[in-house]
Design a protein around this motif. Structure first.
Motif, mmCIF file in Angstrom:
data_model
loop_
_atom_site.group_PDB
_atom_site.id
_atom_site.type_symbol
_atom_site.label_atom_id
_atom_site.label_comp_id
_atom_site.label_asym_id
_atom_site.label_seq_id
_atom_site.Cartn_x
_atom_site.Cartn_y
_atom_site.Cartn_z
ATOM 1 N N ASP A 7 46.353 -15.927 18.149
ATOM 2 C CA ASP A 7 47.266 -14.959 18.763
ATOM 3 C C ASP A 7 48.464 -15.653 19.403
ATOM 4 N N THR A 23 43.222 -6.696 7.787
ATOM 5 C CA THR A 23 43.582 -7.860 6.985
ATOM 6 C C THR A 23 43.982 -9.025 7.879
ATOM 7 N N GLY A 24 43.981 -10.198 7.301
ATOM 8 C CA GLY A 24 44.464 -11.377 8.026
ATOM 9 C C GLY A 24 45.963 -11.524 7.979
ATOM 10 N N TRP A 25 46.660 -10.679 7.197
ATOM 11 C CA TRP A 25 48.120 -10.744 7.084
ATOM 12 C C TRP A 25 48.726 -9.804 8.112
ATOM 13 N N GLY A 26 49.535 -10.363 9.044
ATOM 14 C CA GLY A 26 50.042 -9.548 10.141
ATOM 15 C C GLY A 26 51.536 -9.612 10.340
ATOM 16 N N ASP A 71 54.237 -7.510 5.872
ATOM 17 C CA ASP A 71 52.908 -7.015 5.485
ATOM 18 C C ASP A 71 52.692 -5.598 6.000
ATOM 19 N N ARG A 72 53.125 -5.331 7.217
ATOM 20 C CA ARG A 72 52.976 -3.979 7.778
ATOM 21 C C ARG A 72 53.827 -2.963 7.002
ATOM 22 N N HIS A 105 47.585 -0.406 10.748
ATOM 23 C CA HIS A 105 47.487 -1.783 10.251
ATOM 24 C C HIS A 105 46.898 -2.644 11.365
ATOM 25 N N THR A 116 45.054 -6.443 12.422
ATOM 26 C CA THR A 116 44.963 -7.837 11.989
ATOM 27 C C THR A 116 43.628 -8.430 12.393
ATOM 28 N N LYS A 117 42.971 -9.109 11.444
ATOM 29 C CA LYS A 117 41.693 -9.766 11.718
ATOM 30 C C LYS A 117 41.915 -10.961 12.646
#
Length: 923
Positions: A610, A882-885, A889-890, A901, A903-904
């Motif tokens: 983060d 998803t891991g794409w943040g 991607d959003r 959306h 994020t993992k």
């Protein structure tokens, strides 16, 4: 003196020497003071006093009983001050002990004594001497006394040290030279070559050893190369010429080769040194120029601008076709005109500049309107003879500097406005070019000595003409660079090769600037150098920028190493925790302990990720703040709770001081709490165990001030300006031991500035603690804050129970998330790719689908589009998990039909809050 020295009794009044006490051989024993030289043979004293050396005599046990007057004068001592064993006091402290040991050994063994040491002269200066002593024995071999001398070798020692330094500098210059350097034997076989030589000829230096230079010479140049080598081998001292090498890759390279024979002497064979410079580009340019000269006549006739070639007397020798077209006449019509005495040109105001061209100066004539009928003899054939003409005059000189022709170039610029604009732009470009390419241009005599005043050099260094003459200009070079500069300059002069070097040059204000130096020899018709022309270009900014870039790269590499280290750290305990849970069986305490530990490590890992994402968003201006009016105490206590584990782990005392009256700020509560928590964590990390941390907050007018103070390690003064930069850590060893990426303060600065505030760090230095002050704009008045205080947040409605489909190709991730959702009271199903999600969704009819993006067979974007096409999928809440943040991607998830959306990895509390926010039904 040594501590084991014994002193026998003395008889000062008689000058007699009492018998020394019993002693073992080699033991140092001091005798009595007084002049003992009376016991010395007068002949020996006479010889000692006449010798041009420092002479001393000692007893068999090493006790010195005589110094000659030259020695006493050198020391500035009396005999009484030096008798016995006080002489070590005159030696350099670094030489005293080893000298004492050597002398004791000689006295004990009776062997000759020789050593080098430094003796303090009467003026306090230490000078190197070679001390030598030999025992004088009787017929039975017994030592009667020692006879010693001290010979000064200081100049020799220093010369050896300087010679060693010069040798080292030569090796450095040889290995790092910008030109190729090679040594060959008299048969032309390589003995040694530097890296640049190998680069030019296309071979590694070690591949050249043992080869003949003819093997890599262009076939057309082999005969000349063999002949020149033979002449040098026969005794010719040196030569320079241009030749071609045939590289391994087949390319031909032209070089300027300067070859000299070096006489080694001392029985070693002579060798030949070759210095080469790649001149391929220059040769090709010269070939191009020769071709250009051959085409000159044709090009002149085809040139689109007027060319008029004038003789030194002012008459016209030749014009081109464009000139005849411009002026509307022929050369025959002006054959008798002399431009230098033309009253028409005088009246137009161009004759003065034109005469300067005949005096040797390139000039631009004024751009003025011409009436061709009034200017040209016989008039012009043009119907409209009025023209605006721009003209330039260029003198062509012979080798002696005399003007042999003047080229007058005309251009029809009848449109005055366009001509004026072009001239203004040209002048601006010219002025900018001069400013950007400012350099020190200088010349020297063929010997390399400054023989005339160099104004540019004076303007930069402040040296007068006398101060820079000869080799005195070296005084402006940095002392550490003078020797290498002089050596490199001397080599270029000796070899007549271009000079390339870098050094620091003292500016007139005393500041040293890094300079790049280039100089070339000017060679006359007879092949000799008549002067050198060079320039100094200031490269200080480039050097500093290079150093700054290296520093940035270093800090980036250190950051990446720390990042790898910190991302790996939580993985080991998580892996161990999984193994504990697998082996714990029915031990609930062990399982709970492992689970708690894994949760902590996972939270740490998520926090690292983060932080990195936050830093990226802030740097790109993509972070979104959810601003609301909040009471500062809520922010402070949330930050304290976040930082409590770090504070308790360090056994620190935390003191929080808040004002009695509430303080309001317009802020994103979570992000502002993150700022204060990061400052508290930073204080905990850099404060030794059991330290004190203080958190203070107050309102001052329209500002809110929050301070975090500690009594930790403090911040060095040099680091304070950079403390908030990315990749900057105050104490890397401590940082590595405590963990973390060192980007917390960068996040603090970015978030505070997004809130319209400022942050500043202060410290008195190492071990004196640190203080961080955050200043934010206050919201409302203190009375508004009191009205807000005490209002409770509305109660949250319990979350509704839903049918949720979890889709993830990572089966463990899908199963664990479904288990968590079941615990929260939901009904779940799982699928592991997009096609399976469509099949399970048709039968399960979910209210919510948590859908991964990167999956086999059908990715999440395509699956979302297909679900939206189904009747049962139109009202489903689609959540991208998803891991794409990133923002892109959003955007793609919105375009594919996703409602949310995430994020993992998603915090369980955040997931529960998201589900609660969907309302009582999912449609």
């Amino acid at each position: 003196m040594s501590s084991n020295v014994a002193r026998p009794s003395t008889a000062h009044e008689t000058g007699r020497v009492e018998a020394s006490p019993a002693r073992r051989p080699g033991t140092i024993v001091d005798g009595p003071p007084g002049d003992l030289s009376g016991s010395i043979d007068p002949h020996i004293r006479q010889v000692a006093e006449t010798l041009p050396a420092l002479v001393w005599l000692a007893r068999p046990d090493g006790f010195i009983e005589y110094y000659n007057q030259r020695f006493l004068h050198y020391l500035g001592k009396t005999f009484e001050e030096m008798v016995g064993w006080v002489w070590p006091e005159t030696l350099h402290p670094d030489d005293s002990e080893r000298t004492r040991i050597a002398w004791e050994t000689a006295c004990r063994t009776g062997s000759d004594y020789e050593i080098e040491y430094r003796i303090k002269r009467h003026d306090g200066i230490y000078r190197w001497h070679r001390g030598q002593a030999a025992p004088f024995r009787d017929e039975n071999g017994q030592i009667l006394r020692w006879i010693g001398t001290c010979t000064e070798i200081d100049d020799h020692r220093r010369a050896e040290e300087e010679l060693g330094a010069l040798a080292a500098q030569y090796r450095a210059v040889y290995d790092q030279a910008a030109v190729g350097i090679a040594e060959v034997d008299l048969d032309g076989r390589f003995l040694r070559a530097n890296a640049r030589y190998g680069e030019i000829v296309g071979y590694l230096p070690e591949e050249l050893i043992g080869r003949s230079f003819l093997e890599i010479t262009h076939p057309d140049d082999i005969a000349e190369g063999r002949d020149r080598m033979a002449r040098v081998a026969a005794g010719a001292p040196s030569y320079a010429y241009e030749k071609r090498y045939l590289r391994r890759d087949g390319r031909v390279v032209w070089v300027h080769a300067a070859v000299s024979r070096i006489c080694i002497g001392a029985g070693r064979p002579d060798r030949i040194v070759a210095v080469i410079e790649d001149i391929t580009s220059r040769v090709r340019l010269e070939e191009s120029l020769r071709s250009s000269e051959e085409r000159f006549r044709g090009l002149m006739e085809q040139a689109p601008f007027s060319i008029q070639i004038l003789a030194p007397d002012g008459t016209t020798r030749r014009v081109n076709r464009a000139w005849e077209q411009l002026w509307g006449t022929t050369i025959d019509a002006i054959a008798t005109d002399n431009l230098l005495h033309d009253p028409r040109l005088e009246a137009l105001g161009v004759l003065g500049p034109l005469r300067r061209a005949f005096e040797g100066e390139a000039v631009v004539l004024p751009t003025i309107p011409y009436d061709l009928n009034a200017t040209i003899s016989g008039g012009s054939r043009h119907d409209d003879p009025r023209r605006y003409i721009a003209a330039s005059a260029y003198p062509l000189k012979d080798v002696e500097g005399r003007v042999r022709e003047v080229v007058l170039v005309h251009e029809d610029v009848t449109e005055p406005r366009l001509a004026e604009e072009r001239l203004q732009r040209s002048e601006h470009r010219y002025r900018s070019l001069v400013e950007m390419t400012a350099a020190i241009v200088w010349t020297t005599a063929a010997s390399g000595e400054a023989d005339i005043h160099q104004p540019a050099w004076t303007a930069f260094t402040g040296q007068s003409a006398d101060e820079q003459s000869g080799w005195a200009w070296l005084e402006a070079v940095h002392p550490d660079d003078r020797l290498s500069t002089a050596a490199a300059w001397a080599r270029s002069i000796a070899t007549r090769s271009p000079f390339r070097h870098e050094h620091r040059l003292r500016r007139h204000d005393g500041e040293y600037r890094y300079m790049s130096i280039r100089a070339v020899p000017m060679i006359g018709p007879n092949g000799s150098v008549y002067e050198w022309v060079g320039l100094h270009a200031d490269i200080t900014e480039a050097r500093l920028a290079e150093e700054a870039l290296k520093d940035s790269d270093r800090r980036k590499d250190e950051f990446l190493a720390t990042l790898a280290h910190e991302l790996r750290n939580p993985l080991a305990p998580i892996r161990n925790g999984l193994e504990v849970m697998r082996r714990a069986g029915a031990d609930p305490a062990a399982i709970e302990s492992a689970r708690a530990m894994m949760e902590r490590q996972l939270a740490h890992l998520v926090r690292l990720v983060d932080d990195l994402l936050d830093l990226s968003r802030i740097s790109r201006g993509k972070i979104e703040l959810r601003m609301e009016r909040v009471e500062l105490s809520r922010v402070v206590w949330q930050a304290v709770e976040t930082s409590r584990p770090a504070i308790e782990a360090g056994d620190h005392e935390l003191i929080v001081e808040l004002p009695d009256r509430p303080i309001l700020v317009d802020a994103d509560l979570t992000r502002l709490a993150q700022v204060i928590a990061n400052l508290l964590n930073n204080a905990a990390k850099y404060t030794p165990r059991g330290g004190q941390i203080r958190l203070l907050a107050e309102r001052s007018g329209a500002r809110v001030i929050v301070k975090v103070l500690d009594n930790g390690v403090g911040i060095p003064a040099l680091m304070l300006p950079r403390i908030f930069e990315m990749f900057t850590q105050v104490d890397r060893s401590l940082e590595r031991s405590q963990g973390g990426l060192g980007i917390g303060l960068s996040l603090v600065k970015g978030l505070v500035e997004r809130h319209g505030g400022t942050v500043e760090a202060r410290s008195e230095g190492h071990g004196l603690g640190s203080e961080f002050e955050v200043i934010l704009p206050a919201a409302g008045s203190p009375e508004d804050a009191e009205e807000t205080q005490g209002k409770a947040a509305p109660g949250e409605t319990p979350p509704a129970k839903r049918r949720i489909l979890v889709v993830d190709d990572n089966r463990d991730a899908a199963t664990s998330l479904a288990m968590l959702l079941n615990i929260l009271g939901n009904e779940t199903q799982t699928a592991h790719d997009g096609i399976e999600a469509l099949e399970v969704g048709l039968a399960f009819r979910p209210d919510v689908i948590l859908l991964d993006i990167g999956m086999p067979r059908m990715n999440g974007y395509d699956a979302a589009r297909r679900i939206r096409e189904e009747t049962w999928g139109r009202g489903v809440v689609l959540v991208a998990l998803t891991g794409w943040g990133q923002e892109d991607d959003r955007r793609r998830s919105r375009e594919a039909g996703f409602d949310l959306h995430l994020t993992k990895p998603v915090e369980p509390a955040a997931l529960e809050k998201m589900l609660a926010g969907l309302g009582s039904s999912a449609g």
